[in-house]
Design a protein around this motif. Sequence first.
Motif, PDB file in Angstrom:
ATOM      1  N   PHE A   1       5.643   3.739   0.174  1.00 16.54           N
ATOM      2  CA  PHE A   1       5.163   2.397  -0.112  1.00 16.54           C
ATOM      3  C   PHE A   1       5.459   1.458   1.050  1.00 16.54           C
ATOM      4  N   ARG A   2       4.460   0.674   1.426  1.00 16.54           N
ATOM      5  CA  ARG A   2       4.641  -0.369   2.442  1.00 16.54           C
ATOM      6  C   ARG A   2       4.327  -1.714   1.790  1.00 16.54           C
ATOM      7  N   ALA A   3       5.353  -2.527   1.644  1.00 18.61           N
ATOM      8  CA  ALA A   3       5.155  -3.832   1.001  1.00 18.61           C
ATOM      9  C   ALA A   3       4.487  -4.801   1.960  1.00 18.61           C
TER      10      ALA A   3
ATOM     11  N   ARG B   1       0.832  -1.199   0.000  1.00 16.80           N
ATOM     12  CA  ARG B   1       0.000   0.000   0.000  1.00 16.80           C
ATOM     13  C   ARG B   1       0.869   1.251   0.000  1.00 16.80           C
TER      14      ARG B   1
ATOM     15  N   ASP C   1      11.457   4.957   5.487  1.00 16.66           N
ATOM     16  CA  ASP C   1      11.545   3.533   5.772  1.00 16.66           C
ATOM     17  C   ASP C   1      10.590   2.763   4.871  1.00 16.66           C
ATOM     18  N   ASP C   2      10.552   3.180   3.597  1.00 12.44           N
ATOM     19  CA  ASP C   2       9.539   2.598   2.736  1.00 12.44           C
ATOM     20  C   ASP C   2       9.859   1.170   2.313  1.00 12.44           C
ATOM     21  N   ALA C   3      10.995   0.643   2.749  1.00 10.15           N
ATOM     22  CA  ALA C   3      11.250  -0.767   2.483  1.00 10.15           C
ATOM     23  C   ALA C   3      10.624  -1.646   3.563  1.00 10.15           C
ATOM     24  N   ALA C   4      10.087  -0.996   4.598  1.00 11.70           N
ATOM     25  CA  ALA C   4       9.516  -1.770   5.701  1.00 11.70           C
ATOM     26  C   ALA C   4       8.211  -2.418   5.265  1.00 11.70           C
ATOM     27  N   PRO C   5       7.911  -3.606   5.808  1.00 13.01           N
ATOM     28  CA  PRO C   5       6.650  -4.248   5.455  1.00 13.01           C
ATOM     29  C   PRO C   5       5.458  -3.406   5.906  1.00 13.01           C
ATOM     30  N   ALA C   6       4.363  -3.544   5.193  1.00 11.65           N
ATOM     31  CA  ALA C   6       3.136  -2.875   5.596  1.00 11.65           C
ATOM     32  C   ALA C   6       2.567  -3.563   6.825  1.00 11.65           C
ATOM     33  N   ASP C   7       1.948  -2.781   7.671  1.00  6.19           N
ATOM     34  CA  ASP C   7       1.215  -3.362   8.783  1.00  6.19           C
ATOM     35  C   ASP C   7      -0.175  -3.659   8.270  1.00  6.19           C
TER      36      ASP C   7
END
Lengths: 106, 596
Positions: free
Chosen positions: A88-90, A82, B589-595
Amino acid sequence: MATQLRVLDDGAWVSVDNRRQVATTDIWPFAVTDFCDCSIAFVLLEAFTSVGVDGREVVVDGVGQCVDCGTKDTFSGLGVGRVLDGSFRAYPSGDVRSFSEPTLGE
Amino acid sequence: MPTDVEEWKADIYGTDIREHIERFAEEGWQSIPEDERDAWFERFKWYGLYHQRAGQESYFMMRIGTPNGVLDPGQLRVVGEVAREYATGPVDNPEFGDSWVDFTTRQSIQLHWIKVEDIVDVWDALESAGLSTVQACGDSWRNIVGCPVAGKDEHEHVNALETVKDFQREFKENDRYENMPRKWKVAVTGCREGCGQGDINDLAFEPATKDGVKGYNVRVGGGLARNEPRLARDIDVFVPFEKAAKVADGMSALFEEYGNREDRYSARIKFLVDEWGAETVRETLQAEFVDFELQTAGEGFRDSYSYNSGRENDGHDDHVGVHPQADGKHYVGLNVLVGRMGTEDVLELADLAETYGSGEVRLTQRQNVIVTDVPDEDLNDFLAEDLLVDYEPEPSPFMRGSIACTGTEFCSLSIVETKNRMVRYARHLRDNVSLPDEVEDFHVHLSGCTASCAQPQIADVSLRGMKTRKDGEPVEAFDLGLGGGLGENPRFADWVGERIPADEVPGAIANLVETYKAEREGSETFRDFVEARDEEELEALVDPEETSYEDPMMHNTKRTWYPYADDDDMAASPAPTAADGTPLDQDGDDAAPADD
């Protein structure tokens, strides 16, 4: 500024704002998509063919293969992350996320 | 609608890129605008620069194009010196140390861990020795390949090296074909043994004679990538030796004009040949792109092609070993396992080539090196040198036949780790598996993905990176193919084993070899043995199992920052780094996983 999305490296990566963010080679569990006869299809993403947005979700079309039974198919609309507050949050690839699963075919 | 890549190329491409790279080198990594990096890195390829994969930001692979694999005297030393000074990364590779040189399946050279700040210094060093990175990658004429002993070989019909030099001068050292729809791979073969591997190239010139005139037959539209392998199609054209460049020019112009610029997946000329057919290609070439009457194909030598053929014959299957040159001297082919040679060894090889030969070194499409021009009286002393213990002229068939691509160590496309794994496979097979005594060649080609840089479809045993689950966990794996090879009747492998866990591949190969030994008819080669069986029988022969082989890279190596680092987690990556290797702070920190 609009988020830049594109497929790079002959379909091996999704670039979000000029950073490689989502890779093929990860295995995604499809629990509700009728990908194959396995109860959960563990699908290796082999190539991305396009990337877009659905609301705030970044979605991809591509080709995958179930690593248990070998069924190979195209899919569309797999949510891979998202965009929140402009970044971007993968999604972690290993989790079942039924609302973000794709449909079959392109 | 044109693709992003076409739009970027239309904006800036070809030689115009250089001034921008020079500016970035002067101002440093952070001067490359973050919102333009996809575009710049695509353009960088034209100058032989690939940005390394995620986790290795700010580091580049640099490819040096060496036409026909020929390194003139002194050039290998410069390559070694450049590698020692500039091609070192944050941590060592456990097999190859802190710096090395890769010899590729297109007779080129690759260096890794190059910093943008060093590129101009590297170019200065290379160009002062007559070496170039121009058009080594990108949508243009790639490195021209051919028989690596062209001009030296006693089996030669025409001296293809002269043609390669013509092509290099006409099409690569200028902007004539700087922006093609896609990569353009050309092979020129002058020998009678098929060493140029024209069948897997976009455009192939093959030795032939027509009405007593020597020259080439022309084939078009070969290639291995994307699960769409094609053999080059015969377009029924003979061209006299002196006119080869005119046909190369015409075919390049045809591809430039009619190639697909709207879909990069279907842009290679093999798809155009599929669509048009060979006859239409010929007619269009004649009508629009050459100003002389094309001749029909001449008499070729395909029935004597031995290179990478997997057949029993008197010709070369590779160039390893001691062989006579036409001038009475010798060339000595040294086996370089997976094409990677440590930098100090490269410099030692440069010394030896000067001491015992002319100083010239050549590269083969089997990732090996050749020292040329060794006089008879110096041969034994050369063969006694310590370096030849590791880079053997008479290796085990498993060491000799192993090819591997770059893999997840650096490549964005690969699914699995490749080079270090192939080293471990080859050593394990050498130590634990025996082939029949007379079998010198047994080719295992390991490619990390369908791009097929290790040419997996034309090997005795073909390995292509995959994934599977083992004990419930995702692990690196391979699809396994059998029976590929070139020669008179080229054939792609049958993929008869699927998703074999990487640690069970040596067991699968050992079992195949045991069955081969037990069931072969007479002196049947492995390829002949495979071709005598149908797909169902072959599937039954593939019997993977764990053995004493251990594989330390079963996890998702693409999701590491470097597969061999003690802490290989992406978060432990020092990249991007400044010119001196100091980690730079990353924004956000946009490489961080989405919550979720």
